[in-house]
Write a protein that holds these residues in place. Structure first.
Motif, PDB file in Angstrom:
ATOM      1  N   UNK A 356       0.816  -1.214   0.000  1.00 32.36           N
ATOM      2  CA  UNK A 356       0.000   0.000   0.000  1.00 32.36           C
ATOM      3  C   UNK A 356       0.850   1.265   0.000  1.00 32.36           C
ATOM      4  N   UNK A 357       2.176   1.082   0.093  1.00 37.85           N
ATOM      5  CA  UNK A 357       2.997   2.260   0.338  1.00 37.85           C
ATOM      6  C   UNK A 357       3.545   2.937  -0.910  1.00 37.85           C
ATOM      7  N   UNK A 358       3.318   2.378  -2.104  1.00 36.63           N
ATOM      8  CA  UNK A 358       3.914   2.971  -3.306  1.00 36.63           C
ATOM      9  C   UNK A 358       3.446   4.420  -3.493  1.00 36.63           C
ATOM     10  N   UNK A 359       4.379   5.275  -3.900  1.00 34.13           N
ATOM     11  CA  UNK A 359       4.074   6.698  -4.056  1.00 34.13           C
ATOM     12  C   UNK A 359       3.255   6.966  -5.307  1.00 34.13           C
ATOM     13  N   UNK A 360       3.464   6.125  -6.317  1.00 32.49           N
ATOM     14  CA  UNK A 360       2.724   6.294  -7.562  1.00 32.49           C
ATOM     15  C   UNK A 360       2.855   4.998  -8.342  1.00 32.49           C
ATOM     16  N   UNK A 361       1.902   4.747  -9.235  1.00 32.49           N
ATOM     17  CA  UNK A 361       2.017   3.530 -10.036  1.00 32.49           C
ATOM     18  C   UNK A 361       3.006   3.764 -11.187  1.00 32.49           C
ATOM     19  N   UNK A 362       3.311   5.026 -11.434  1.00 37.18           N
ATOM     20  CA  UNK A 362       4.283   5.369 -12.467  1.00 37.18           C
ATOM     21  C   UNK A 362       5.625   5.649 -11.808  1.00 37.18           C
ATOM     22  N   UNK A 363       6.659   4.923 -12.210  1.00 35.57           N
ATOM     23  CA  UNK A 363       7.909   5.035 -11.465  1.00 35.57           C
ATOM     24  C   UNK A 363       8.580   6.401 -11.587  1.00 35.57           C
ATOM     25  N   UNK A 364       8.510   7.021 -12.764  1.00 34.30           N
ATOM     26  CA  UNK A 364       9.112   8.352 -12.910  1.00 34.30           C
ATOM     27  C   UNK A 364       8.448   9.338 -11.958  1.00 34.30           C
ATOM     28  N   UNK A 365       7.131   9.227 -11.890  1.00 35.59           N
ATOM     29  CA  UNK A 365       6.400  10.110 -10.999  1.00 35.59           C
ATOM     30  C   UNK A 365       6.759   9.811  -9.539  1.00 35.59           C
ATOM     31  N   UNK A 366       6.871   8.521  -9.216  1.00 35.16           N
ATOM     32  CA  UNK A 366       7.231   8.130  -7.850  1.00 35.16           C
ATOM     33  C   UNK A 366       8.603   8.703  -7.503  1.00 35.16           C
ATOM     34  N   UNK A 367       9.527   8.675  -8.469  1.00 33.64           N
ATOM     35  CA  UNK A 367      10.874   9.174  -8.200  1.00 33.64           C
ATOM     36  C   UNK A 367      10.883  10.676  -8.007  1.00 33.64           C
ATOM     37  N   UNK A 368      10.075  11.366  -8.810  1.00 31.91           N
ATOM     38  CA  UNK A 368       9.988  12.824  -8.647  1.00 31.91           C
ATOM     39  C   UNK A 368       9.454  13.147  -7.252  1.00 31.91           C
ATOM     40  N   UNK A 369       8.462  12.382  -6.820  1.00 33.94           N
ATOM     41  CA  UNK A 369       7.898  12.606  -5.474  1.00 33.94           C
ATOM     42  C   UNK A 369       8.941  12.308  -4.403  1.00 33.94           C
ATOM     43  N   UNK A 370       9.664  11.223  -4.591  1.00 37.31           N
ATOM     44  CA  UNK A 370      10.681  10.844  -3.607  1.00 37.31           C
ATOM     45  C   UNK A 370      11.742  11.937  -3.482  1.00 37.31           C
ATOM     46  N   UNK A 371      12.148  12.523  -4.610  1.00 43.10           N
ATOM     47  CA  UNK A 371      13.141  13.604  -4.575  1.00 43.10           C
ATOM     48  C   UNK A 371      12.627  14.776  -3.755  1.00 43.10           C
ATOM     49  N   UNK A 372      11.369  15.088  -3.988  1.00 39.86           N
ATOM     50  CA  UNK A 372      10.727  16.196  -3.277  1.00 39.86           C
ATOM     51  C   UNK A 372      10.664  15.875  -1.773  1.00 39.86           C
ATOM     52  N   UNK A 373      10.347  14.632  -1.443  1.00 34.32           N
ATOM     53  CA  UNK A 373      10.291  14.220  -0.030  1.00 34.32           C
ATOM     54  C   UNK A 373      11.662  14.410   0.614  1.00 34.32           C
ATOM     55  N   UNK A 374      12.694  13.995  -0.110  1.00 35.78           N
ATOM     56  CA  UNK A 374      14.061  14.141   0.417  1.00 35.78           C
ATOM     57  C   UNK A 374      14.374  15.619   0.687  1.00 35.78           C
ATOM     58  N   UNK A 375      13.995  16.466  -0.279  1.00 34.04           N
ATOM     59  CA  UNK A 375      14.264  17.905  -0.135  1.00 34.04           C
ATOM     60  C   UNK A 375      13.563  18.477   1.091  1.00 34.04           C
ATOM     61  N   UNK A 376      12.281  18.155   1.209  1.00 31.86           N
ATOM     62  CA  UNK A 376      11.513  18.687   2.338  1.00 31.86           C
ATOM     63  C   UNK A 376      12.066  18.137   3.652  1.00 31.86           C
ATOM     64  N   UNK A 377      12.395  16.859   3.640  1.00 40.02           N
ATOM     65  CA  UNK A 377      12.908  16.245   4.865  1.00 40.02           C
ATOM     66  C   UNK A 377      14.160  16.959   5.368  1.00 40.02           C
ATOM     67  N   UNK A 378      15.000  17.389   4.442  1.00 40.80           N
ATOM     68  CA  UNK A 378      16.230  18.105   4.823  1.00 40.80           C
ATOM     69  C   UNK A 378      15.930  19.423   5.537  1.00 40.80           C
ATOM     70  N   UNK A 379      14.794  20.033   5.190  1.00 42.23           N
ATOM     71  CA  UNK A 379      14.445  21.307   5.803  1.00 42.23           C
ATOM     72  C   UNK A 379      13.877  21.133   7.207  1.00 42.23           C
ATOM     73  N   UNK A 380      13.429  19.944   7.529  1.00 40.03           N
ATOM     74  CA  UNK A 380      12.743  19.715   8.809  1.00 40.03           C
ATOM     75  C   UNK A 380      13.751  19.448   9.934  1.00 40.03           C
TER      76      UNK A 380
END
Lengths: 430, 141
Positions: A356-380
């Motif tokens: 249930x944890x996949x970010x997206x069914x499309x891997x490119x989209x999932x990777x773009x989201x993951x990058x964004x998560x990493x960026x935001x996480x660094x700010x926290x």
């Protein structure tokens, strides 16, 4: 997409104060706090009951059927889980409890521990096959089976393909009722399981492994406890009722199921966090050779279920006394015969991986989201304070990217923003 | 075309009990990204073995995992003693781990062979007294 799983763990909104106890302790990060109230994500929840245990305001509850519901049926059979026998002080015979259930209004009882002894026999047969995936993982705890189906694709085929004792007990109880009373139809009969935990309630309500369950009602052990105590007399009837040996009773606590296999190559673990660690290690492949793995979500095993009354370790100690003079097993339907076939009706369907944890069914989209998560996480601040309503800073970053949280909900980000604004204001004043 | 994402982990050399944590975290991220189960398994095992090696032989190091939709690249770098004879180290069953490490169930001499078995390519760059860098890739079929 897997069909929606119905849960028995739910929230009493009025009692919830929006504190972070459950948020931090949920082992699968299924809880978020929004508008000052906890919310359980049902796709992720595994019904382990930890949130019920840790809530200081008793705002988490487990729903089950009520004793009065048995009146809907002409004929009812109680299916007590073996953990029930550990709930009473000075109990030296299981029959006191079983007679009590009859006096409460049930027409018959069928002990789940009897079916447990059958499952032990069948498991011994299964383990003797050489075409199976080892270690074999117990199928008895529904929390574990659900956890594996959500997270561990490679362990799905290790799960014992035999129905848990409660299903086999239900099946046998119904058969026996129809045999004893040919005048009854199947609809007249109510099979009523007395459960130690909410996970089994959910498991049954979702139709025990995809099939229509033979169980009609599930009562909570703690709900009927005082009713049962009231009618229990410490007198024995002339006819013995219980047909359970040491093995069946042992299933109530951790190690009982595994030790009944008469095979020392086993591991038995309990407590959901310990269990997750064990599963991670098996999944990594760095694990000693073992034949069987028994995993229980609750501390101490089923005696630690959220619907029990007594402290699990006291219950376990009582069970030790209770089983002292019992025969090893009273249900030898399947003697250790490696050529024996496991009856089709006792097999369960394969456990399917349903992440249930996949970010997206499309891997490119999932990777773009993951990058964004990493960026935001660094700010926290990475202190996992939980004020934003997500269990960790990383989870919060995920929630922001998924759109279910706003970055301004982080009080540290907000403070920075305010300080910045204040400085700018000062600047303008000068 | 999605850009590759890099995950960086420091592997603590002093703490045996936490060895394998980076592998667990990578597994989780790959699951979130929707990688097929067999790719996740191969990466997790290769990574786990590499991590354990760094803890046993090199007092820790770092692990970088570079993920793209086509492949997962794992770069494990340490400042350990280096591997004197790579061909020998690659032999199944060969290990220089101490008895105390073996008593924990490690040091079976299957680390490097397993890393090679589960990945599509593996390069070992080692210098005695300087350190070792192992680069592995797992292709997404």
């Amino acid at each position: 997409m897997a069909k929606e799983y119905r849960h028995s763990v739910s929230l009493d909104r009025d009692r919830c104060k929006g504190c972070t106890h459950c948020l931090r302790r949920c082992p699968v990060e299924a809880i978020r706090i929004h508008d000052g109230k906890a919310r359980i994500n049902s796709n992720r929840c595994i019904d382990c009951g930890v949130c019920i245990d840790v809530c200081p305001h008793k705002a988490k509850k487990a729903t089950s059927d009520k004793l009065a519901d048995i009146k809907r049926f002409k004929y009812t059979v109680a299916l007590p889980a073996p953990s029930l026998y550990g709930q009473f002080d000075n109990l030296d015979d299981i029959d006191y409890v079983l007679q009590g259930l009859l006096d409460l209004g049930f027409d018959d009882v069928y002990e789940v521990s009897r079916a447990a002894e059958v499952v032990s026999g069948l498991t011994r047969i299964y383990l003797s096959r050489d075409d199976i995936e080892k270690p074999v993982i117990s199928s008895a705890c529904p929390v574990i089976v659900r956890l594996i189906s959500l997270r561990y694709p490679y362990l799905c085929e290790n799960i014992l393909p035999i129905q848990p004792p409660v299903d086999i007990a239900a099946h046998r109880a119904r058969e026996r009722a129809l045999e004893k009373h040919p005048e009854l139809t199947s609809e007249d009969i109510g099979i009523v399981f007395i459960s130690p935990c909410p996970a089994k309630v959910s498991y049954i309500k979702n139709g025990s492994d995809g099939k229509k369950s033979d169980i009609d009602l599930v009562l909570s052990m703690s709900d009927i406890y005082f009713d049962l105590l009231d009618v229990m007399k410490m007198e024995l009837s002339s006819e013995p009722i219980s047909h359970t040996g040491m093995i069946g009773v042992s299933w109530a606590s951790t190690g009982g199921e595994a030790s009944a296999l008469f095979n020392d190559k086993y591991l038995a673990a309990d407590g959901i966090e310990n269990v997750i660690r064990v599963l991670e290690q098996i999944d990594n492949g760095n694990f000693p050779y073992l034949e069987f793995i028994e995993l229980n979500a609750c501390n101490g095993g089923c005696v630690g279920g959220m619907m029990t009354v007594e402290n699990p370790y006291i219950a376990k100690a009582r069970l030790q006394t209770l089983k002292r003079y019992l025969p090893v097993s009273e249900n030898w339907d399947f003697r250790d015969d490696s050529n024996a076939e496991i009856p089709e009706k006792y097999l369960s369907g394969p456990v399917e991986y349903a992440p249930v944890s996949a970010l997206s069914s499309n891997m490119s989209e999932a990777m773009a989201k993951m990058s964004r998560i990493q960026e935001i996480h660094k700010m926290l601040p990475d202190i996992d304070c939980g004020f934003c309503g997500s269990p960790t800073c990383y989870c919060f970053a995920e929630d922001v990217v998924k759109g279910s949280a706003d970055i301004s909900e982080c009080i540290f980000m907000l403070r920075e923003k305010m300080q910045k604004a204040a400085k700018e204001e000062q600047h303008e004043d000068q | 075309m999605a850009e590759a994402i890099t995950f960086h982990f420091d592997v603590d050399g002093e703490n045996f009990t936490s060895a394998g944590n980076a592998s667990v975290q990578v597994k989780r991220k790959l699951r979130h990204l929707g990688f097929p189960a067999d790719v996740i398994k191969r990466v997790a095992i290769a990574m786990y073995e590499g991590e354990i090696n760094m803890v046993i032989h090199a007092d820790g190091g770092s692990a970088d995992v570079i993920v793209s939709p086509e492949e997962v690249k794992i770069v494990l770098a340490d400042r350990g003693p280096g591997i004197p004879d790579v061909a020998l180290a690659m032999k199944e069953g060969y290990s220089t781990a101490s008895d105390s490490i073996r008593s924990l169930g490690f040091g079976a001499g299957m680390g490097l062979p397993n890393m090679k078995r589960y990945t599509d390519s593996m390069e070992i760059d080692t210098k005695l007294g300087v350190g070792t860098t192992i680069t592995m890739t797992v292709k997404v079929a």
